[in-house]
Write a protein that holds these residues in place. Structure first.
Motif, PDB file in Angstrom:
ATOM      1  N   VAL A  53       0.829  -1.221   0.000  1.00  0.00           N
ATOM      2  CA  VAL A  53       0.000   0.000   0.000  1.00  0.00           C
ATOM      3  C   VAL A  53       0.861   1.270   0.000  1.00  0.00           C
ATOM      4  O   VAL A  53       0.820   2.049   0.950  1.00  0.00           O
ATOM      5  N   PRO A  54       1.650   1.484  -1.047  1.00  0.00           N
ATOM      6  CA  PRO A  54       2.612   2.599  -1.058  1.00  0.00           C
ATOM      7  C   PRO A  54       1.962   3.977  -0.921  1.00  0.00           C
ATOM      8  O   PRO A  54       2.622   4.911  -0.482  1.00  0.00           O
ATOM      9  N   LEU A  78      -5.544   2.551   0.160  1.00  0.00           N
ATOM     10  CA  LEU A  78      -5.474   1.208   0.719  1.00  0.00           C
ATOM     11  C   LEU A  78      -6.044   0.189  -0.274  1.00  0.00           C
ATOM     12  O   LEU A  78      -6.570   0.549  -1.327  1.00  0.00           O
ATOM     13  N   ARG A  79      -5.944  -1.092   0.091  1.00  0.00           N
ATOM     14  CA  ARG A  79      -6.496  -2.142  -0.778  1.00  0.00           C
ATOM     15  C   ARG A  79      -8.016  -1.991  -0.824  1.00  0.00           C
ATOM     16  O   ARG A  79      -8.668  -1.873   0.221  1.00  0.00           O
ATOM     17  N   PRO A  80      -8.626  -2.018  -2.014  1.00  0.00           N
ATOM     18  CA  PRO A  80     -10.081  -1.841  -2.118  1.00  0.00           C
ATOM     19  C   PRO A  80     -10.868  -2.983  -1.479  1.00  0.00           C
ATOM     20  O   PRO A  80     -10.388  -4.110  -1.374  1.00  0.00           O
ATOM     21  N   THR A 107     -12.904  -0.453   3.389  1.00  0.00           N
ATOM     22  CA  THR A 107     -12.719   0.395   2.211  1.00  0.00           C
ATOM     23  C   THR A 107     -13.692   0.018   1.088  1.00  0.00           C
ATOM     24  O   THR A 107     -14.176  -1.111   1.015  1.00  0.00           O
ATOM     25  N   GLY A 108     -13.937   0.989   0.211  1.00  0.00           N
ATOM     26  CA  GLY A 108     -14.763   0.757  -0.969  1.00  0.00           C
ATOM     27  C   GLY A 108     -13.923   0.404  -2.177  1.00  0.00           C
ATOM     28  O   GLY A 108     -12.741   0.041  -2.060  1.00  0.00           O
ATOM     29  N   ALA A 109     -14.521   0.562  -3.347  1.00  0.00           N
ATOM     30  CA  ALA A 109     -13.873   0.137  -4.594  1.00  0.00           C
ATOM     31  C   ALA A 109     -12.622   0.937  -4.922  1.00  0.00           C
ATOM     32  O   ALA A 109     -11.758   0.474  -5.670  1.00  0.00           O
ATOM     33  N   ALA A 174      -2.217  -7.463  -0.755  1.00  0.00           N
ATOM     34  CA  ALA A 174      -1.824  -6.067  -0.932  1.00  0.00           C
ATOM     35  C   ALA A 174      -0.315  -5.889  -0.987  1.00  0.00           C
ATOM     36  O   ALA A 174       0.183  -4.755  -0.974  1.00  0.00           O
ATOM     37  N   GLY A 175       0.431  -7.001  -1.026  1.00  0.00           N
ATOM     38  CA  GLY A 175       1.882  -6.920  -1.082  1.00  0.00           C
ATOM     39  C   GLY A 175       2.526  -6.657   0.263  1.00  0.00           C
ATOM     40  O   GLY A 175       3.677  -6.196   0.336  1.00  0.00           O
ATOM     41  N   CYS A 176       1.806  -6.962   1.345  1.00  0.00           N
ATOM     42  CA  CYS A 176       2.288  -6.698   2.703  1.00  0.00           C
ATOM     43  C   CYS A 176       2.692  -7.996   3.393  1.00  0.00           C
ATOM     44  O   CYS A 176       2.387  -9.089   2.910  1.00  0.00           O
ATOM     45  N   PRO A 177       3.379  -7.926   4.531  1.00  0.00           N
ATOM     46  CA  PRO A 177       3.884  -9.124   5.205  1.00  0.00           C
ATOM     47  C   PRO A 177       2.769 -10.081   5.636  1.00  0.00           C
ATOM     48  O   PRO A 177       1.683  -9.656   6.026  1.00  0.00           O
ATOM     49  N   ASN A 178       3.077 -11.365   5.585  1.00  0.00           N
ATOM     50  CA  ASN A 178       2.155 -12.413   6.021  1.00  0.00           C
ATOM     51  C   ASN A 178       2.419 -12.705   7.491  1.00  0.00           C
ATOM     52  O   ASN A 178       3.108 -13.672   7.843  1.00  0.00           O
TER      53      ASN A 178
END
Length: 211
Positions: A53-54, A78-80, A107-109, A174-178
């Motif tokens: 989420v850059p 943020l991620r939709p 969050t929305g779309a 979202a490309g963030c840590p698991n």
């Protein structure tokens, strides 16, 4: 040369008193206006991968209602269509200290959302436990099971805010840590994504409001 008439003591004291009242009123009004509302930013959690989420951010507005405050949190980037968990916390980054689950932001779309919360979001926001007593165990299993008894603590103020992914799976998308953290209602949330580390650890933004 004609002398100017002297002011009597009573009149002098009256003028002085009026001046003090006027100055006091101005100072009180300015102070009151400075502490009953504030607007500030939440920023990406330090150390997140660059592709996580850059563009994530939030703007927070707090307005005092007297006995309570209204806090409006507007997130974007943020991620939709994703559920996030919003907390009031003692310090912005790990290990966070005392933390209070305030609610969810979905969050929305477009990856944006504006959410209102009503509570105590001021210099008086704190947690206290004068004694240790049994606590209900609702979630006995998982990586972060409920405590069956609370720790004793003197009043601890909490002036920071944090936002977490509701699930590690959403974070990965979202490309963030698991990673799994206790920051949701079932204690299996994902990583933190936004916080208020742009303020000092002991000077979080809720401290600005003086009810």
């Amino acid at each position: 040369m004609q002398q100017k008439p002297r002011l009597g003591w009573t009149r002098c004291l009256g003028i002085l008193a009026i001046g003090v009242l006027v100055l006091s009123g101005v100072a009180w009004s300015a102070a009151e206006g400075a502490v009953t509302s504030t607007t500030f930013a939440m920023v990406r959690t330090a150390g997140l991968p660059v592709n996580c989420v850059p563009n994530g951010k939030a703007t927070v507005k707090i307005v005092s209602n007297g006995p309570t405050e209204t806090m409006t949190v507007s997130v974007s980037g943020l991620r939709p269509n994703t559920d996030y968990d919003f907390f009031v916390i003692q310090q912005p980054a790990a290990p966070f200290g005392m933390s209070w689950y305030q609610g969810d932001i979905v969050t929305g779309a477009t990856g944006s959302k504006s959410q209102n919360f009503i509570g105590r979001f001021s210099v008086e926001t704190f947690v206290v436990a004068p004694g240790s007593v049994p606590a209900p165990v609702v979630h006995p299993n998982g990586p972060f099971p409920d405590a069956s008894q609370n720790p004793v603590t003197a009043p601890v103020h909490m002036f920071h805010l944090g936002l977490w992914f509701n699930s590690p799976a959403d974070a990965v998308k979202a490309g963030c840590p698991n990673v799994t953290t206790p920051f949701n209602g079932t204690h299996n949330a994902g990583p933190q994504v936004l916080n208020t580390h742009n303020f000092g650890n002991l000077n979080g933004p809720l401290r600005q409001i003086q009810p």
